[in-house]
Design a protein around this motif. Structure first.
Motif, PDB file in Angstrom:
ATOM      1  N   UNK A  35      41.417 -10.871   3.228  1.00  0.00           N
ATOM      2  CA  UNK A  35      40.908 -10.963   1.858  1.00  0.00           C
ATOM      3  C   UNK A  35      41.593  -9.949   0.956  1.00  0.00           C
ATOM      4  N   UNK A  36      41.776  -8.749   1.448  1.00  0.00           N
ATOM      5  CA  UNK A  36      42.432  -7.706   0.662  1.00  0.00           C
ATOM      6  C   UNK A  36      43.890  -8.064   0.388  1.00  0.00           C
ATOM      7  N   UNK A  37      44.569  -8.654   1.365  1.00  0.00           N
ATOM      8  CA  UNK A  37      45.965  -9.063   1.191  1.00  0.00           C
ATOM      9  C   UNK A  37      46.065 -10.187   0.166  1.00  0.00           C
ATOM     10  N   UNK A  38      45.168 -11.159   0.231  1.00  0.00           N
ATOM     11  CA  UNK A  38      45.164 -12.254  -0.745  1.00  0.00           C
ATOM     12  C   UNK A  38      44.924 -11.698  -2.145  1.00  0.00           C
ATOM     13  N   UNK A  39      43.997 -10.775  -2.276  1.00  0.00           N
ATOM     14  CA  UNK A  39      43.716 -10.164  -3.579  1.00  0.00           C
ATOM     15  C   UNK A  39      44.952  -9.425  -4.102  1.00  0.00           C
TER      16      UNK A  39
ATOM     17  N   UNK B   9      46.963 -10.386  -7.584  1.00  0.00           N
ATOM     18  CA  UNK B   9      47.199  -9.445  -8.686  1.00  0.00           C
ATOM     19  C   UNK B   9      48.691  -9.359  -8.980  1.00  0.00           C
ATOM     20  N   UNK B  10      49.486  -9.276  -7.928  1.00  0.00           N
ATOM     21  CA  UNK B  10      50.945  -9.200  -8.090  1.00  0.00           C
ATOM     22  C   UNK B  10      51.478 -10.462  -8.779  1.00  0.00           C
ATOM     23  N   UNK B  11      50.970 -11.625  -8.399  1.00  0.00           N
ATOM     24  CA  UNK B  11      51.415 -12.879  -8.997  1.00  0.00           C
ATOM     25  C   UNK B  11      51.016 -12.975 -10.462  1.00  0.00           C
ATOM     26  N   UNK B  12      49.806 -12.555 -10.787  1.00  0.00           N
ATOM     27  CA  UNK B  12      49.364 -12.583 -12.184  1.00  0.00           C
ATOM     28  C   UNK B  12      50.258 -11.675 -13.018  1.00  0.00           C
ATOM     29  N   UNK B  13      50.582 -10.504 -12.501  1.00  0.00           N
ATOM     30  CA  UNK B  13      51.471  -9.599 -13.233  1.00  0.00           C
ATOM     31  C   UNK B  13      52.837 -10.250 -13.432  1.00  0.00           C
ATOM     32  N   UNK B  14      53.350 -10.875 -12.390  1.00  0.00           N
ATOM     33  CA  UNK B  14      54.687 -11.473 -12.452  1.00  0.00           C
ATOM     34  C   UNK B  14      54.734 -12.652 -13.419  1.00  0.00           C
ATOM     35  N   UNK B  15      53.706 -13.470 -13.428  1.00  0.00           N
ATOM     36  CA  UNK B  15      53.708 -14.698 -14.210  1.00  0.00           C
ATOM     37  C   UNK B  15      52.822 -14.622 -15.458  1.00  0.00           C
ATOM     38  N   UNK B  16      52.516 -13.404 -15.919  1.00  0.00           N
ATOM     39  CA  UNK B  16      51.588 -13.231 -17.044  1.00  0.00           C
ATOM     40  C   UNK B  16      51.988 -14.052 -18.268  1.00  0.00           C
TER      41      UNK B  16
END
Length: 65
Positions: free
Chosen positions: A42-46, A50-57
């Motif tokens: 769960x922590x890895x998915x989170x 977060x990393x994906x949202x930052x990348x594709x903001x």
């Protein structure tokens, strides 16, 4: 470490251990391992989310308009 269970939990654990042919300790250790693995996943998915949202903001912002 001491694990304190109420009477109902102890009886349910004892019944499950008997049904599976395993000790109560084996059942508890298995459950603990599954819990820790699930939390780690769960922590890895989170973290990846977060990393994906930052990348594709910018793309996500445009899609939201």
């Amino acid at each position: 470490m001491t694990l304190r269970l109420n009477d109902e939990q102890t009886e349910a654990l004892r019944k499950r251990a008997d049904e599976e042919g395993r000790s109560m300790q084996q059942i508890v250790l298995s459950a603990l391992e599954e819990y820790l693995a699930r939390r780690s996943d769960d922590e890895e998915v989170h973290r990846l989310g977060v990393k994906s949202v930052e990348r594709w903001r910018t793309v996500l912002d445009r899609l939201g308009q």
